[in-house]
Design an enzyme around this catalytic site. Structure first.
Site, PDB file in Angstrom:
ATOM      1  CG  ASP A  75     -12.467  -8.779   2.823  1.00  0.00           C
ATOM      2  OD1 ASP A  75     -11.727  -8.798   3.837  1.00  0.00           O
ATOM      3  OD2 ASP A  75     -12.521  -7.801   2.041  1.00  0.00           O
TER       4      ASP A  75
ATOM      5  CD  GLU B  38      -2.672  -1.444   2.464  1.00  0.00           C
ATOM      6  OE1 GLU B  38      -2.747  -0.509   3.282  1.00  0.00           O
ATOM      7  OE2 GLU B  38      -3.241  -2.534   2.634  1.00  0.00           O
TER       8      GLU B  38
ATOM      9  CG  HIS C 220      -9.686  -5.700   1.336  1.00  0.00           C
ATOM     10  ND1 HIS C 220      -9.951  -6.795   2.137  1.00  0.00           N
ATOM     11  CD2 HIS C 220      -8.348  -5.494   1.429  1.00  0.00           C
ATOM     12  CE1 HIS C 220      -8.833  -7.216   2.712  1.00  0.00           C
ATOM     13  NE2 HIS C 220      -7.843  -6.451   2.283  1.00  0.00           N
TER      14      HIS C 220
ATOM     15  CD  GLU D  95      -4.509  -7.972   1.978  1.00  0.00           C
ATOM     16  OE1 GLU D  95      -5.353  -7.231   2.511  1.00  0.00           O
ATOM     17  OE2 GLU D  95      -3.286  -7.717   2.039  1.00  0.00           O
TER      18      GLU D  95
ATOM     19  CG  ASN E  74      -0.769  -7.064  -1.184  1.00  0.00           C
ATOM     20  OD1 ASN E  74      -1.440  -7.629  -2.045  1.00  0.00           O
ATOM     21  ND2 ASN E  74      -1.173  -6.947   0.076  1.00  0.00           N
TER      22      ASN E  74
HETATM   23  O1  G3I Z   1      -3.434  -8.739  19.197  1.00  0.00           O
HETATM   24  C1  G3I Z   1      -3.767  -7.479  19.814  1.00  0.00           C
HETATM   25  C2  G3I Z   1      -4.501  -7.724  21.136  1.00  0.00           C
HETATM   26  O2  G3I Z   1      -3.597  -8.371  22.044  1.00  0.00           O
HETATM   27  C3  G3I Z   1      -4.949  -6.390  21.708  1.00  0.00           C
HETATM   28  O3  G3I Z   1      -5.723  -6.625  22.876  1.00  0.00           O
HETATM   29  C4  G3I Z   1      -5.801  -5.645  20.692  1.00  0.00           C
HETATM   30  C5  G3I Z   1      -6.164  -4.288  21.219  1.00  0.00           C
HETATM   31  O4  G3I Z   1      -6.598  -3.486  20.162  1.00  0.00           O
HETATM   32  O5  G3I Z   1      -5.040  -5.461  19.453  1.00  0.00           O
HETATM   33  C6  G3I Z   1      -4.688  -6.716  18.893  1.00  0.00           C
HETATM   34  O6  G3I Z   1      -3.945  -6.482  17.705  1.00  0.00           O
HETATM   35  C7  G3I Z   1      -4.789  -6.098  16.609  1.00  0.00           C
HETATM   36  C8  G3I Z   1      -4.545  -7.080  15.443  1.00  0.00           C
HETATM   37  O7  G3I Z   1      -5.268  -6.675  14.277  1.00  0.00           O
HETATM   38  C9  G3I Z   1      -4.998  -8.505  15.812  1.00  0.00           C
HETATM   39  O8  G3I Z   1      -6.380  -8.479  16.014  1.00  0.00           O
HETATM   40  C10 G3I Z   1      -4.361  -4.706  16.171  1.00  0.00           C
HETATM   41  O9  G3I Z   1      -4.708  -3.779  17.201  1.00  0.00           O
HETATM   42  C11 G3I Z   1      -5.088  -4.345  14.873  1.00  0.00           C
HETATM   43  O10 G3I Z   1      -4.587  -3.104  14.386  1.00  0.00           O
HETATM   44  C12 G3I Z   1      -4.820  -5.411  13.814  1.00  0.00           C
HETATM   45  O11 G3I Z   1      -5.566  -5.056  12.665  1.00  0.00           O
HETATM   46  C13 G3I Z   1      -5.115  -5.710  11.467  1.00  0.00           C
HETATM   47  C14 G3I Z   1      -4.786  -4.625  10.423  1.00  0.00           C
HETATM   48  O12 G3I Z   1      -4.433  -5.236   9.171  1.00  0.00           O
HETATM   49  C15 G3I Z   1      -3.630  -3.754  10.874  1.00  0.00           C
HETATM   50  O13 G3I Z   1      -2.453  -4.527  10.983  1.00  0.00           O
HETATM   51  C16 G3I Z   1      -6.237  -6.595  10.945  1.00  0.00           C
HETATM   52  O14 G3I Z   1      -6.430  -7.687  11.840  1.00  0.00           O
HETATM   53  C17 G3I Z   1      -5.877  -7.137   9.572  1.00  0.00           C
HETATM   54  O15 G3I Z   1      -6.988  -7.843   9.007  1.00  0.00           O
HETATM   55  C18 G3I Z   1      -5.531  -5.985   8.632  1.00  0.00           C
HETATM   56  O16 G3I Z   1      -5.126  -6.556   7.413  1.00  0.00           O
HETATM   57  C19 G3I Z   1      -4.766  -5.607   6.387  1.00  0.00           C
HETATM   58  C20 G3I Z   1      -3.596  -6.193   5.623  1.00  0.00           C
HETATM   59  O17 G3I Z   1      -2.523  -6.453   6.506  1.00  0.00           O
HETATM   60  C21 G3I Z   1      -3.187  -5.265   4.490  1.00  0.00           C
HETATM   61  N1  G3I Z   1      -4.327  -4.998   3.592  1.00  0.00           N
HETATM   62  C22 G3I Z   1      -5.494  -4.447   4.308  1.00  0.00           C
HETATM   63  C23 G3I Z   1      -5.938  -5.401   5.406  1.00  0.00           C
HETATM   64  C24 G3I Z   1      -7.180  -4.873   6.112  1.00  0.00           C
HETATM   65  O18 G3I Z   1      -6.896  -3.672   6.753  1.00  0.00           O
END
Ligand code: G3I
Length: 356
Positions: A274, A164, A242, A272, A206
């Site tokens: 959905d 991105e 997405h 990715e 990506n």
């Molecule tokens: O694991 C911690 C947990 O311990 C804590 O209590 C909680 C509090 O907020 O956070 C948890 O981590 C979160 C993680 O997902 C696991 O759930 C992060 O805050 C959260 O920011 C993270 O979001 C991910 C996001 O990328 C940012 O990294 C999403 O799951 C994930 O689906 C999303 O995926 C992205 C791809 O990497 C790139 N393309 C877009 C896609 C969707 O945004």
């Protein structure tokens, strides 16, 4: 009378038996469906069929593990290989969670995509709360890539090296710590460092919102073409996909974009996918049917493109999708429901994969 009843009884038993077998064949995760699973059908068509995986449900949800192993032949760690989880402190790396995913993939003969080395999200505080000189940040990024790619050398089929990097609403690079401190050449350097650390892995750029020709994909295409002309080792482009039933992607425009990337010698993967339904119209069932059509159309586009080599979703089942968390609305974006049961989209993908 008795004779007629006996014939009817036998017929009834046969019908019940047929129903039982049909049910077994339709349920993913049952051992009877291996040759009819999406992973088996995709393998027959010569493409990977994958999804994003979390370590938590992998450890504590047996249905998640069963569906994942039965229906997918490729996994992408949803978060476990990003900068923050793997490099939580400047002089400390942590591969525990990601190694768990690798072990599961090895056990179930699945390929692994690495995600992602250079992004503007999932960055640790030690990196973002300090200012760095250009040389310092280049050294940090080079060491990060060498260490993380080196740790998985030979175990991954692909890496999302840069994720991105293009701004959403203009033909320019996104304003990130990498661009501000290192300059636009951070992208070229990242790919060269990744290639040096694992020459076997396929290296991808990506992004989202650049699936169709026009708009953001023009900026992506132009950037990649320039990098290739400089001899940068980029092997493919990941189209995140997405999307939503409200504004479904246009199959012809997506196909045209994949074709012109092929003309550059690039592989394409849907990385990715959905399909949001919450902002669509109609009853829940009508929205699920519309969703199935989007999945089917994109799989058809991928199957018809000689350079589309893998088709990955972003999550195993609706229960674990990022979308309801981020958009704060209930939704059903994937192909298995909250309980891990197949939805119309699952059957639509099966139908298009079976078609020759
Ligand atoms: O694991 C911690 C947990 O311990 C804590 O209590 C909680 C509090 O907020 O956070 C948890 O981590 C979160 C993680 O997902 C696991 O759930 C992060 O805050 C959260 O920011 C993270 O979001 C991910 C996001 O990328 C940012 O990294 C999403 O799951 C994930 O689906 C999303 O995926 C992205 C791809 O990497 C790139 N393309 C877009 C896609 C969707 O945004």
């Amino acid at each position: 009378m008795l004779r007629r009843f006996t014939i009817m009884g036998k017929f009834g038993v046969l019908v019940l038996l047929a129903l039982a077998v049909t049910l077994m064949l339709s349920l993913p995760g049952s051992t009877y469906t291996s040759k009819y699973s999406l992973r088996a059908l995709a393998q027959k068509r010569g493409i990977g069929f994958g999804t994003a995986v979390w370590v938590e449900p992998l450890s504590n949800d047996s249905r998640y593990r069963t569906v994942l192993a039965q229906e997918f032949n490729m996994v992408t760690p949803e978060n476990e290989m990003k900068f923050e989880p793997t490099h939580p402190e400047r002089d400390r790396y942590d591969f525990t969670a990601a190694d768990t995913l690798i072990d599961f993939a090895k056990t179930h003969n699945m390929q692994v995509r690495g995600h992602t080395l250079v992004w503007h999200e999932s960055l640790p505080d030690w990196l973002t709360e300090q200012t760095w000189t250009r040389e310092e940040l280049m050294s940090i990024l080079e060491q990060h890539i060498n260490t993380v790619v080196g740790h998985y050398r030979g175990q991954l089929v692909a890496w999302d090296v840069v994720n991105e990097a293009i701004a959403n609403n203009k033909n320019a690079l996104r304003d990130t710590i990498w661009l501000r401190t290192i300059g636009p050449e951070y992208i070229e350097k990242a790919f060269r460092w990744a290639y040096a650390a694992d020459p076997q892995a396929r290296l991808f750029y990506n992004d989202y919102g650049g699936e169709e020709v026009g708009g953001k994909s023009e900026a992506i295409y132009g950037m990649i073409k320039d990098l290739l002309q400089q001899g940068v080792p980029i092997h493919g482009v990941g189209l995140q996909m997405h999307v939503s039933i409200k504004n479904p992607p246009n199959p012809e425009k997506v196909a045209a974009n994949i074709k012109r990337l092929n003309d550059l010698g690039l592989e394409v993967q849907i990385t990715e996918m959905d399909v949001k339904t919450w902002d669509g119209r109609g009853t829940k069932q009508q929205r699920l049917v519309a969703q199935a059509r989007v999945y089917r159309n994109m799989m058809q586009v991928c199957l018809e493109a000689e350079n589309c080599k893998a088709f990955s979703l972003w999550g195993v089942s609706d229960r674990y999708s990022w979308i309801p968390r981020i958009f704060k609305k209930p939704d059903a974006p994937l192909i298995f429901d909250d309980a891990g049961r197949p939805k119309p989209a699952y059957n639509a993908l099966k139908e298009v994969l079976k078609r020759r």
